[in-house]
Design a protein around this motif. Structure first.
Motif, PDB file in Angstrom:
ATOM      1  N   SER A 182       5.835 -19.719  -4.474  1.00  0.00           N
ATOM      2  CA  SER A 182       6.584 -20.389  -5.527  1.00  0.00           C
ATOM      3  C   SER A 182       7.520 -19.388  -6.196  1.00  0.00           C
ATOM      4  O   SER A 182       7.252 -18.188  -6.231  1.00  0.00           O
ATOM      5  CB  SER A 182       5.637 -21.006  -6.557  1.00  0.00           C
ATOM      6  N   ARG A 183       8.606 -19.900  -6.684  1.00  0.00           N
ATOM      7  CA  ARG A 183       9.600 -19.046  -7.332  1.00  0.00           C
ATOM      8  C   ARG A 183       9.332 -19.037  -8.827  1.00  0.00           C
ATOM      9  O   ARG A 183       9.554 -20.039  -9.506  1.00  0.00           O
ATOM     10  CB  ARG A 183      11.000 -19.565  -7.032  1.00  0.00           C
ATOM     11  N   THR A 184       8.872 -17.896  -9.315  1.00  0.00           N
ATOM     12  CA  THR A 184       8.557 -17.803 -10.736  1.00  0.00           C
ATOM     13  C   THR A 184       9.433 -16.786 -11.457  1.00  0.00           C
ATOM     14  O   THR A 184       9.554 -16.836 -12.677  1.00  0.00           O
ATOM     15  CB  THR A 184       7.080 -17.414 -10.942  1.00  0.00           C
TER      16      THR A 184
END
Length: 97
Positions: free
Chosen positions: A5-7
């Motif tokens: 996931s892109r955090t």
């Protein structure tokens, strides 16, 4: 490869002409500004992951080039065979005279 996931967030400042060019390119390819910027950035640091559409296009082009190369080689072989036969016939005719 596992998708993560892109955090993390990256903030970039652009001048108006550069932003307009980025938006135009994103629109041309039917992607969001963020998706286009991410793809360009990741490609520039060799973390590129081809999309299925791109992979299919690359495979298709590779097959086309391979096919052209094979036909070119076959054509060259045929030309050399014809030339070799012509030389052999000339030699044979020369001996018969």
């Amino acid at each position: 490869m596992e998708l993560q996931s892109r955090t993390a967030v990256l903030t970039v400042r652009l001048n108006k002409p550069d932003l307009a060019a980025l938006d135009a390119l994103a629109e041309k390819h039917g992607v969001s500004r963020a998706d286009l910027a991410r793809a360009v950035l990741l490609r520039s640091v060799d973390v590129f992951q081809a999309e299925p559409r791109e992979t299919e296009a690359i495979l298709s082009l590779t097959q086309q080039v391979h096919g052209l190369g094979s036909r070119l080689i076959n054509h060259q072989i045929q030309n050399r065979t014809v030339a070799a036969r012509a030389i052999a016939e000339r030699k044979t005719m020369g001996h018969l005279s």
